[in-house]
Design a protein around this motif. Sequence first.
Motif, PDB file in Angstrom:
ATOM      1  N   UNK A   1     -16.755   4.649 -47.095  1.00 31.01           N
ATOM      2  CA  UNK A   1     -17.839   5.036 -46.195  1.00 31.01           C
ATOM      3  C   UNK A   1     -17.621   4.392 -44.841  1.00 31.01           C
ATOM      4  N   UNK A   2     -17.730   5.169 -43.780  1.00 26.42           N
ATOM      5  CA  UNK A   2     -17.666   4.646 -42.409  1.00 26.42           C
ATOM      6  C   UNK A   2     -19.080   4.612 -41.855  1.00 26.42           C
ATOM      7  N   UNK A   3     -19.517   3.443 -41.401  1.00 23.94           N
ATOM      8  CA  UNK A   3     -20.863   3.287 -40.861  1.00 23.94           C
ATOM      9  C   UNK A   3     -20.782   3.046 -39.359  1.00 23.94           C
ATOM     10  N   UNK A   4     -21.684   3.659 -38.627  1.00 22.65           N
ATOM     11  CA  UNK A   4     -21.781   3.436 -37.190  1.00 22.65           C
ATOM     12  C   UNK A   4     -23.083   3.974 -36.655  1.00 22.65           C
ATOM     13  N   UNK A   5     -23.433   3.528 -35.472  1.00 19.28           N
ATOM     14  CA  UNK A   5     -24.685   3.961 -34.858  1.00 19.28           C
ATOM     15  C   UNK A   5     -24.573   5.303 -34.150  1.00 19.28           C
ATOM     16  N   UNK A   6     -23.432   5.929 -34.241  1.00 13.17           N
ATOM     17  CA  UNK A   6     -23.225   7.243 -33.654  1.00 13.17           C
ATOM     18  C   UNK A   6     -23.408   8.295 -34.737  1.00 13.17           C
ATOM     19  N   UNK A   7     -24.343   9.245 -34.528  1.00 11.73           N
ATOM     20  CA  UNK A   7     -24.492  10.369 -35.455  1.00 11.73           C
ATOM     21  C   UNK A   7     -23.313  11.306 -35.209  1.00 11.73           C
ATOM     22  N   UNK A   8     -22.439  11.449 -36.177  1.00 10.15           N
ATOM     23  CA  UNK A   8     -21.209  12.221 -36.011  1.00 10.15           C
ATOM     24  C   UNK A   8     -21.534  13.707 -36.136  1.00 10.15           C
ATOM     25  N   UNK A   9     -21.410  14.399 -35.002  1.00  7.49           N
ATOM     26  CA  UNK A   9     -21.750  15.824 -34.975  1.00  7.49           C
ATOM     27  C   UNK A   9     -20.739  16.633 -34.173  1.00  7.49           C
ATOM     28  N   UNK A  10     -19.499  16.153 -34.140  1.00  5.47           N
ATOM     29  CA  UNK A  10     -18.439  16.917 -33.486  1.00  5.47           C
ATOM     30  C   UNK A  10     -17.201  16.898 -34.377  1.00  5.47           C
ATOM     31  N   UNK A  11     -16.465  17.992 -34.337  1.00  2.57           N
ATOM     32  CA  UNK A  11     -15.255  18.093 -35.159  1.00  2.57           C
ATOM     33  C   UNK A  11     -14.237  17.027 -34.772  1.00  2.57           C
ATOM     34  N   UNK A  12     -14.118  16.723 -33.489  1.00  4.91           N
ATOM     35  CA  UNK A  12     -13.145  15.730 -33.043  1.00  4.91           C
ATOM     36  C   UNK A  12     -13.462  14.346 -33.603  1.00  4.91           C
TER      37      UNK A  12
END
Length: 191
Positions: free
Chosen positions: A112-123
Amino acid sequence: MRLMGTISADRPLVVVAVREEAAYLGDRLPVLLTGIGKVNSAAALATVLARGAHPSEVLNLGTAGALRPGWEGTHTVTQVIQHDLDSPALFELTGRTYGAPLVVGKGEGPILATGDLFVSSAAARDRLAEHADLVDMEGYAVASVAHRAGVPVRLVKHVSDEAGDGAVHTWREAVDDCARHLADWLHGQGW
């Protein structure tokens, strides 16, 4: 932050980010709603653990984005990393490692990768897929606080979206179904 129920040494503490993820958990176990993100989840869990009784374990239940095609369902995480901390740069600056991966399970299982960025791009999804299988916004912080407090921890995530274009819309549509699956997992554990 909101704690529902009483923490005791003979049962787990369920930790979730938002009430939507806790909708079907019931009241058999104490539930901590932390808020979204690493700071909120770390502060909330550290606060309740500092107040007194520790649970038998911390169960972090929540939604996660899939970083690879075909990933769905409920997964027990074996390792968690931070994807938004520049550990190599910090090591170069200080000579010390910050944010090392945390082992939270045995055997084969997803990272699991955790971060404060909501990942919503394919890149962004594709970049993270080089290091992890799933992505969330609280797991690493919950695991870190539990480890520091000496409390066992499990991270259980249900895939809500594919962490790419449209992930925000998909999460909103999927969170209720995810909450049902997470509750089913918890009840399958005897709780």
